[in-house]
Enzyme design. Structure first.
Site, PDB file in Angstrom:
ATOM      1  N   ASN A 230       1.235  -2.227   5.387  1.00 12.75           N
ATOM      2  CA  ASN A 230       0.602  -0.917   5.552  1.00 12.75           C
ATOM      3  C   ASN A 230      -0.756  -0.816   4.850  1.00 12.75           C
ATOM      4  O   ASN A 230      -1.595  -0.021   5.260  1.00 12.75           O
ATOM      5  CB  ASN A 230       1.565   0.156   5.020  1.00 12.75           C
ATOM      6  CG  ASN A 230       0.866   1.482   4.816  1.00 12.75           C
ATOM      7  OD1 ASN A 230       0.668   2.243   5.761  1.00 12.75           O
ATOM      8  ND2 ASN A 230       0.450   1.772   3.585  1.00 12.75           N
TER       9      ASN A 230
ATOM     10  N   VAL B  71      -3.759  -7.178  -1.637  1.00 12.00           N
ATOM     11  CA  VAL B  71      -3.310  -8.010  -0.497  1.00 12.00           C
ATOM     12  C   VAL B  71      -4.323  -9.086  -0.128  1.00 12.00           C
ATOM     13  O   VAL B  71      -3.991 -10.019   0.598  1.00 12.00           O
ATOM     14  CB  VAL B  71      -2.966  -7.160   0.748  1.00 12.00           C
ATOM     15  CG1 VAL B  71      -1.734  -6.313   0.525  1.00 12.00           C
ATOM     16  CG2 VAL B  71      -4.157  -6.325   1.216  1.00 12.00           C
TER      17      VAL B  71
ATOM     18  N   TYR C 176     -13.438  -1.702  11.165  1.00 14.98           N
ATOM     19  CA  TYR C 176     -12.042  -1.222  11.155  1.00 14.98           C
ATOM     20  C   TYR C 176     -11.364  -1.528  12.500  1.00 14.98           C
ATOM     21  O   TYR C 176     -10.233  -2.027  12.541  1.00 14.98           O
ATOM     22  CB  TYR C 176     -12.062   0.280  10.876  1.00 14.98           C
ATOM     23  CG  TYR C 176     -10.700   0.919  10.685  1.00 14.98           C
ATOM     24  CD1 TYR C 176      -9.972   0.710   9.519  1.00 14.98           C
ATOM     25  CD2 TYR C 176     -10.157   1.743  11.663  1.00 14.98           C
ATOM     26  CE1 TYR C 176      -8.739   1.307   9.336  1.00 14.98           C
ATOM     27  CE2 TYR C 176      -8.924   2.359  11.494  1.00 14.98           C
ATOM     28  CZ  TYR C 176      -8.216   2.128  10.325  1.00 14.98           C
ATOM     29  OH  TYR C 176      -6.980   2.724  10.150  1.00 14.98           O
ATOM     30  N   ALA C 177     -12.074  -1.249  13.611  1.00 17.40           N
ATOM     31  CA  ALA C 177     -11.495  -1.487  14.945  1.00 17.40           C
ATOM     32  C   ALA C 177     -11.189  -2.972  15.134  1.00 17.40           C
ATOM     33  O   ALA C 177     -10.131  -3.338  15.661  1.00 17.40           O
ATOM     34  CB  ALA C 177     -12.450  -0.995  16.025  1.00 17.40           C
ATOM     35  N   ALA C 178     -12.128  -3.827  14.695  1.00 12.27           N
ATOM     36  CA  ALA C 178     -11.909  -5.276  14.838  1.00 12.27           C
ATOM     37  C   ALA C 178     -10.707  -5.720  14.013  1.00 12.27           C
ATOM     38  O   ALA C 178      -9.872  -6.510  14.477  1.00 12.27           O
ATOM     39  CB  ALA C 178     -13.159  -6.034  14.393  1.00 12.27           C
TER      40      ALA C 178
ATOM     41  N   GLY D 218       0.818  -1.215   0.000  1.00 11.53           N
ATOM     42  CA  GLY D 218       0.000   0.000   0.000  1.00 11.53           C
ATOM     43  C   GLY D 218       0.845   1.255   0.000  1.00 11.53           C
ATOM     44  O   GLY D 218       0.609   2.198   0.753  1.00 11.53           O
TER      45      GLY D 218
ATOM     46  N   ILE E  41      -3.582  10.811  11.075  1.00  9.80           N
ATOM     47  CA  ILE E  41      -2.518  11.187  10.133  1.00  9.80           C
ATOM     48  C   ILE E  41      -3.176  11.792   8.892  1.00  9.80           C
ATOM     49  O   ILE E  41      -4.151  11.238   8.362  1.00  9.80           O
ATOM     50  CB  ILE E  41      -1.680   9.944   9.732  1.00  9.80           C
ATOM     51  CG1 ILE E  41      -1.221   9.160  10.978  1.00  9.80           C
ATOM     52  CG2 ILE E  41      -0.496  10.364   8.874  1.00  9.80           C
ATOM     53  CD1 ILE E  41      -0.324   9.881  11.931  1.00  9.80           C
TER      54      ILE E  41
ATOM     55  N   SER F 292      -3.804   0.628  14.193  1.00 14.56           N
ATOM     56  CA  SER F 292      -4.397   1.958  14.390  1.00 14.56           C
ATOM     57  C   SER F 292      -4.758   2.109  15.856  1.00 14.56           C
ATOM     58  O   SER F 292      -5.096   1.117  16.523  1.00 14.56           O
ATOM     59  CB  SER F 292      -5.662   2.105  13.549  1.00 14.56           C
ATOM     60  OG  SER F 292      -6.394   3.251  13.955  1.00 14.56           O
TER      61      SER F 292
HETATM   62  P1  NDP Z   1      -4.497   5.803   2.100  1.00 14.09           P
HETATM   63  O1  NDP Z   1      -5.924   5.542   1.780  1.00 14.09           O
HETATM   64  O2  NDP Z   1      -3.917   7.127   1.813  1.00 14.09           O
HETATM   65  O3  NDP Z   1      -3.578   4.681   1.424  1.00 14.09           O
HETATM   66  C1  NDP Z   1      -3.907   3.329   1.536  1.00 14.09           C
HETATM   67  C2  NDP Z   1      -2.926   2.505   0.740  1.00 14.09           C
HETATM   68  O4  NDP Z   1      -3.322   1.131   0.850  1.00 14.09           O
HETATM   69  C3  NDP Z   1      -2.912   2.874  -0.718  1.00 14.09           C
HETATM   70  O5  NDP Z   1      -1.589   2.834  -1.177  1.00 14.09           O
HETATM   71  C4  NDP Z   1      -3.731   1.761  -1.364  1.00 14.09           C
HETATM   72  O6  NDP Z   1      -3.242   1.515  -2.651  1.00 14.09           O
HETATM   73  C5  NDP Z   1      -3.423   0.582  -0.464  1.00 14.09           C
HETATM   74  N1  NDP Z   1      -4.456  -0.443  -0.483  1.00 14.09           N
HETATM   75  C6  NDP Z   1      -5.733  -0.356  -0.071  1.00 14.09           C
HETATM   76  N2  NDP Z   1      -6.356  -1.517  -0.257  1.00 14.09           N
HETATM   77  C7  NDP Z   1      -5.461  -2.363  -0.812  1.00 14.09           C
HETATM   78  C8  NDP Z   1      -5.495  -3.718  -1.234  1.00 14.09           C
HETATM   79  N3  NDP Z   1      -6.607  -4.455  -1.142  1.00 14.09           N
HETATM   80  N4  NDP Z   1      -4.377  -4.266  -1.749  1.00 14.09           N
HETATM   81  C9  NDP Z   1      -3.252  -3.540  -1.850  1.00 14.09           C
HETATM   82  N5  NDP Z   1      -3.136  -2.266  -1.463  1.00 14.09           N
HETATM   83  C10 NDP Z   1      -4.234  -1.691  -0.959  1.00 14.09           C
HETATM   84  O7  NDP Z   1      -4.358   5.428   3.659  1.00 14.09           O
HETATM   85  P2  NDP Z   1      -3.283   5.855   4.764  1.00 14.09           P
HETATM   86  O8  NDP Z   1      -1.972   6.107   4.149  1.00 14.09           O
HETATM   87  O9  NDP Z   1      -3.913   6.877   5.602  1.00 14.09           O
HETATM   88  O10 NDP Z   1      -3.257   4.510   5.628  1.00 14.09           O
HETATM   89  C11 NDP Z   1      -2.205   3.575   5.575  1.00 14.09           C
HETATM   90  C12 NDP Z   1      -2.366   2.594   6.707  1.00 14.09           C
HETATM   91  O11 NDP Z   1      -2.341   3.297   7.949  1.00 14.09           O
HETATM   92  C13 NDP Z   1      -3.685   1.824   6.680  1.00 14.09           C
HETATM   93  O12 NDP Z   1      -3.493   0.517   7.120  1.00 14.09           O
HETATM   94  C14 NDP Z   1      -4.532   2.590   7.683  1.00 14.09           C
HETATM   95  O13 NDP Z   1      -5.546   1.791   8.232  1.00 14.09           O
HETATM   96  C15 NDP Z   1      -3.485   2.991   8.704  1.00 14.09           C
HETATM   97  N6  NDP Z   1      -3.852   4.110   9.529  1.00 14.09           N
HETATM   98  C16 NDP Z   1      -4.072   5.363   8.982  1.00 14.09           C
HETATM   99  C17 NDP Z   1      -4.413   6.414   9.806  1.00 14.09           C
HETATM  100  C18 NDP Z   1      -4.642   7.791   9.286  1.00 14.09           C
HETATM  101  O14 NDP Z   1      -5.000   8.651  10.104  1.00 14.09           O
HETATM  102  N7  NDP Z   1      -4.457   8.078   8.013  1.00 14.09           N
HETATM  103  C19 NDP Z   1      -4.568   6.231  11.244  1.00 14.09           C
HETATM  104  C20 NDP Z   1      -4.311   4.901  11.700  1.00 14.09           C
HETATM  105  C21 NDP Z   1      -3.953   3.894  10.864  1.00 14.09           C
HETATM  106  P3  NDP Z   1      -4.120   1.348  -3.973  1.00 14.09           P
HETATM  107  O15 NDP Z   1      -5.309   2.245  -3.849  1.00 14.09           O
HETATM  108  O16 NDP Z   1      -3.167   1.697  -5.059  1.00 14.09           O
HETATM  109  O17 NDP Z   1      -4.475  -0.083  -3.954  1.00 14.09           O
END
Ligand code: NDP
Length: 240
Positions: A83, A57, A148-150, A12, A181, A135
């Site tokens: 991630n 993923v 999401y929490a689960a 991600g 974030i 998270s």
């Molecule tokens: P974004 O939505 O900005 O980015 C999410 C990333 O995950 C993208 O690169 C997306 O890529 C990828 N992604 C989503 N689903 C899939 C999938 N099925 N297979 C492969 N890649 C996938 O989110 P953030 O950067 O904010 O979040 C990143 C991580 O941090 C996540 O796990 C989120 O839960 C966690 N998090 C974020 C917080 C926040 O405040 N932002 C707080 C706490 C945790 P693409 O679309 O190209 O597939």
């Protein structure tokens, strides 16, 4: 924080926190491989010479293909950062099966899929660092985010169990729990929700991808020799 020559797979990483983590590890001298699904954003990584693979993923076959591609190109995997994650928020009583399942499949089963595919390589070499991005919501909960929490609480339990399973092979597994974030994921919040969250953050600001990347960098570096199975908040004090 030494990661020079290490091979790191970041899922991600097409934007947000994952992109910041991959960029930081690359700048620090690691060989990086990234995944995501957005072809345009993956191409931007390829233009920098990075192995950027389109892989969901939740798809076991695609995950195994990515891990194989990394091993074919670099011969090893030293670091995995799980991630990739999504939200599909809604009150529990109205949540559809699809929204429940998609979040669990991506945020929790996705972590399992990647770890299972990559761990053999680490076990053989008797070294490795895994960081799973959970998270604070997985610790503290949040109305409207039961799925999401689960999933994120599941990641914390998974991290602790795997850390115990592979510690004897010098593989360290930790979870990082970001707070609020500033990324695309959180930009959907209303101004009112933003102000309310900011009020609850002792450090008085939202976090950046770089804030999270700095912590991940330490956890996957050679300097981290003795921290495993831990859940470390990166949240400006939101959950204390
Ligand atoms: P974004 O939505 O900005 O980015 C999410 C990333 O995950 C993208 O690169 C997306 O890529 C990828 N992604 C989503 N689903 C899939 C999938 N099925 N297979 C492969 N890649 C996938 O989110 P953030 O950067 O904010 O979040 C990143 C991580 O941090 C996540 O796990 C989120 O839960 C966690 N998090 C974020 C917080 C926040 O405040 N932002 C707080 C706490 C945790 P693409 O679309 O190209 O597939």
């Amino acid at each position: 924080m030494d990661v020079v020559g290490k091979v790191a797979l970041v899922t991600g990483a097409t934007r947000g926190i994952g992109q910041a983590i991959a960029a930081r590890l690359k700048d620090a001298g690691a060989e990086i491989a990234v995944t995501g699904r957005d072809e345009v954003l993956l191409q931007a990584w390829r233009d920098q010479g990075v192995l950027a693979a389109a892989a969901d993923v939740t798809d076991v076959r695609q995950v195994e293909d990515v891990v194989q591609a990394v091993v074919e190109r670099y011969g090893q995997i030293d670091i995995v950062v799980n991630n990739a994650g999504i939200t599909k928020d809604g009150l529990m009583m109205r949540m559809s099966d699809a929204d429940w399942q998609r979040v669990i499949d991506t945020n929790l089963t996705g972590v399992f899929n990647i770890c299972r595919a990559a761990i053999r390589c680490m076990l053989r070499r008797r070294q490795g660092r895994i960081v799973n991005i959970s998270s604070v919501i997985g610790v503290a909960g949040n109305a409207g985010q039961t799925n999401y929490a689960a999933s994120k609480a599941g990641v914390i339990g998974f991290t602790k169990a795997l850390a115990k399973e592979v510690a004897s092979r010098n593989i360290l597994v930790n979870a990082v729990t970001p707070g609020y974030i500033d990324t695309e994921m959180t930009r959907a919040l209303t101004e009112e929700q933003r102000v309310e969250i900011l009020r609850r953050i002792p450090l008085g600001r939202t976090g950046t991808g770089e804030d999270v990347a700095a912590l991940v960098h330490f956890l996957v570096s050679e300097e981290n020799k003795y921290i495993t199975g831990q859940t470390i908040h990166c949240d400006g004090g939101l959950v204390i």
